[in-house]
Design a protein around this motif. Sequence first.
Motif, PDB file in Angstrom:
ATOM      1  N   PHE A 324       6.897   3.424  -2.877  1.00  0.00           N
ATOM      2  CA  PHE A 324       5.873   3.104  -3.866  1.00  0.00           C
ATOM      3  C   PHE A 324       5.403   4.409  -4.496  1.00  0.00           C
ATOM      4  O   PHE A 324       5.025   5.346  -3.773  1.00  0.00           O
ATOM      5  N   GLY A 325       5.425   4.490  -5.805  1.00  0.00           N
ATOM      6  CA  GLY A 325       5.020   5.729  -6.455  1.00  0.00           C
ATOM      7  C   GLY A 325       4.339   5.502  -7.789  1.00  0.00           C
ATOM      8  O   GLY A 325       4.605   4.515  -8.472  1.00  0.00           O
ATOM      9  N   ARG A 326       3.448   6.410  -8.129  1.00  0.00           N
ATOM     10  CA  ARG A 326       2.887   6.524  -9.473  1.00  0.00           C
ATOM     11  C   ARG A 326       3.166   7.947  -9.937  1.00  0.00           C
ATOM     12  O   ARG A 326       3.259   8.864  -9.119  1.00  0.00           O
ATOM     13  N   THR A 327       3.300   8.121 -11.225  1.00  0.00           N
ATOM     14  CA  THR A 327       3.626   9.450 -11.737  1.00  0.00           C
ATOM     15  C   THR A 327       2.895   9.679 -13.055  1.00  0.00           C
ATOM     16  O   THR A 327       2.104   8.853 -13.493  1.00  0.00           O
ATOM     17  N   GLY A 328       3.126  10.842 -13.661  1.00  0.00           N
ATOM     18  CA  GLY A 328       2.482  11.162 -14.918  1.00  0.00           C
ATOM     19  C   GLY A 328       1.025  11.540 -14.785  1.00  0.00           C
ATOM     20  O   GLY A 328       0.312  11.636 -15.779  1.00  0.00           O
ATOM     21  N   GLY A 329       0.560  11.737 -13.537  1.00  0.00           N
ATOM     22  CA  GLY A 329      -0.849  12.047 -13.316  1.00  0.00           C
ATOM     23  C   GLY A 329      -1.674  10.844 -12.909  1.00  0.00           C
ATOM     24  O   GLY A 329      -2.900  10.946 -12.780  1.00  0.00           O
ATOM     25  N   VAL A 330      -1.025   9.691 -12.699  1.00  0.00           N
ATOM     26  CA  VAL A 330      -1.725   8.478 -12.279  1.00  0.00           C
ATOM     27  C   VAL A 330      -1.857   8.476 -10.757  1.00  0.00           C
ATOM     28  O   VAL A 330      -0.866   8.620 -10.041  1.00  0.00           O
ATOM     29  N   LEU A 331      -3.073   8.313 -10.257  1.00  0.00           N
ATOM     30  CA  LEU A 331      -3.338   8.301  -8.825  1.00  0.00           C
ATOM     31  C   LEU A 331      -3.092   6.896  -8.280  1.00  0.00           C
ATOM     32  O   LEU A 331      -3.591   5.919  -8.843  1.00  0.00           O
ATOM     33  N   PRO A 332      -2.312   6.759  -7.188  1.00  0.00           N
ATOM     34  CA  PRO A 332      -2.118   5.428  -6.600  1.00  0.00           C
ATOM     35  C   PRO A 332      -3.446   4.835  -6.137  1.00  0.00           C
ATOM     36  O   PRO A 332      -4.354   5.555  -5.727  1.00  0.00           O
ATOM     37  N   LYS A 333      -3.550   3.524  -6.181  1.00  0.00           N
ATOM     38  CA  LYS A 333      -4.733   2.832  -5.690  1.00  0.00           C
ATOM     39  C   LYS A 333      -4.479   2.301  -4.283  1.00  0.00           C
ATOM     40  O   LYS A 333      -3.356   1.900  -3.950  1.00  0.00           O
ATOM     41  N   GLU A 334      -5.546   2.276  -3.487  1.00  0.00           N
ATOM     42  CA  GLU A 334      -5.437   1.691  -2.145  1.00  0.00           C
ATOM     43  C   GLU A 334      -4.933   0.255  -2.222  1.00  0.00           C
ATOM     44  O   GLU A 334      -4.071  -0.168  -1.441  1.00  0.00           O
ATOM     45  N   SER A 335      -5.435  -0.487  -3.181  1.00  0.00           N
ATOM     46  CA  SER A 335      -5.049  -1.900  -3.306  1.00  0.00           C
ATOM     47  C   SER A 335      -3.563  -2.058  -3.605  1.00  0.00           C
ATOM     48  O   SER A 335      -2.925  -3.008  -3.144  1.00  0.00           O
ATOM     49  N   GLU A 336      -3.013  -1.135  -4.382  1.00  0.00           N
ATOM     50  CA  GLU A 336      -1.587  -1.210  -4.712  1.00  0.00           C
ATOM     51  C   GLU A 336      -0.728  -0.992  -3.474  1.00  0.00           C
ATOM     52  O   GLU A 336       0.263  -1.707  -3.253  1.00  0.00           O
ATOM     53  N   ILE A 337      -1.072  -0.009  -2.664  1.00  0.00           N
ATOM     54  CA  ILE A 337      -0.309   0.248  -1.443  1.00  0.00           C
ATOM     55  C   ILE A 337      -0.507  -0.891  -0.452  1.00  0.00           C
ATOM     56  O   ILE A 337       0.445  -1.337   0.218  1.00  0.00           O
ATOM     57  N   PHE A 338      -1.741  -1.404  -0.355  1.00  0.00           N
ATOM     58  CA  PHE A 338      -2.026  -2.543   0.524  1.00  0.00           C
ATOM     59  C   PHE A 338      -1.176  -3.745   0.130  1.00  0.00           C
ATOM     60  O   PHE A 338      -0.575  -4.410   0.996  1.00  0.00           O
ATOM     61  N   GLU A 339      -1.105  -4.059  -1.155  1.00  0.00           N
ATOM     62  CA  GLU A 339      -0.305  -5.198  -1.613  1.00  0.00           C
ATOM     63  C   GLU A 339       1.176  -4.999  -1.313  1.00  0.00           C
ATOM     64  O   GLU A 339       1.877  -5.952  -0.964  1.00  0.00           O
ATOM     65  N   ARG A 340       1.641  -3.749  -1.435  1.00  0.00           N
ATOM     66  CA  ARG A 340       3.058  -3.484  -1.113  1.00  0.00           C
ATOM     67  C   ARG A 340       3.313  -3.680   0.380  1.00  0.00           C
ATOM     68  O   ARG A 340       4.365  -4.194   0.771  1.00  0.00           O
ATOM     69  N   ILE A 341       2.359  -3.293   1.218  1.00  0.00           N
ATOM     70  CA  ILE A 341       2.492  -3.536   2.666  1.00  0.00           C
ATOM     71  C   ILE A 341       2.590  -5.031   2.938  1.00  0.00           C
ATOM     72  O   ILE A 341       3.444  -5.490   3.717  1.00  0.00           O
ATOM     73  N   LEU A 342       1.732  -5.817   2.283  1.00  0.00           N
ATOM     74  CA  LEU A 342       1.757  -7.269   2.477  1.00  0.00           C
ATOM     75  C   LEU A 342       3.076  -7.870   2.008  1.00  0.00           C
ATOM     76  O   LEU A 342       3.609  -8.794   2.643  1.00  0.00           O
TER      77      LEU A 342
END
Length: 350
Positions: A324-342
């Motif tokens: 899971f990655g964000r780029t271009g200066g965009v900070l990943p969100k906790e919710s995004e990583i949580f949803e990927r775990i689910l």
Amino acid sequence: MKELMKGNEAAAAAAIYAGVKCYFGYPITPQTEIAAYMAKHLPESGGVFLQAESEISAINMVYGAAGAGVRVMTSSSGPGISLKQEGISYIAAADLPCVIINVMRGGPGLGGIQASQADYFQAVKGGGHGDYRLIVLAPSSVAEMAELTVRAFELSDEWRIPVMILSDGVLGQMMEAVDMDRLPPVRNFEKPWAADGRRGRAERNIINTLFLEPEELESRVMKRHERYKKAEDELQKWEEYMADDADIIVTAYGITARIALAAVKRAREAGVKAGFIRPISLWPFPKRAYDGKNAVFLCAEMSTGQMIEDVRLALEGRCRTEFFGRTGGVLPKESEIFERILEINGEAHG
């Protein structure tokens, strides 16, 4: 006593505490506070601050000061670190200690001034030419910016390997409480190899990286790599959270690690057996952290995927890896990583 400091300021203050005598650099966002702090405070401790005319000049000044045996540091970001790569290769070839801080920003090219982790390859694989390595340390807090800077000077002197602190624009700019009184004690090392005059020696020390006889160059390169192998065995550093029984292990470094750990804790609360591994030494990569683990590994980065290659090498194909990655200066969100775990958990138990 605790003091509220930016990450950049904490690193600079820790370098002065560690006995840095020279700082050579050039302004670039988002690391300029390091240079500004050094300009104000390093002369107060008897050190030398010099704003060079370019990043190329700065790294070659580092080469000279390191060769003379003093503790020396530089810092930059993105394009500036790229300009320093030839000098870094020379410093590594001369087996000289120094500390280089990269407060990563978005790229490639001029990119942007927001935080990134896309300089990972450049740092751990060697951005300059030739067979060499840097010790690379990745803080995840302002306090760790200070602690690892002190540690970097010690490691560099002890191993005669340049050390890079791989930070990012968030860590450099964010403010947290730092207790400078709790920094580790400073260790100093004798430098009988330094080109600082004869100093009672019969022979002068000469620092050289040019060897026209291929057998001599090969011998020196291989001797250096014996030291690298020893460093790989002894310097692996990481932290983990509930990874031993985890079905899904999120692995991340730097500021992304803090976000990922919050997502892992949230997943545990939701009944998912999630765990977490944070590499602190990016080189040597902490391969031992992944030994004996049997899980799906989710690598979270502020890039299109770089550290994940070292995770896969550490796992040697034993486990499935996801990204899971964000780029271009965009900070990943906790919710995004949580949803990927689910999602991964649902795939495993669906």
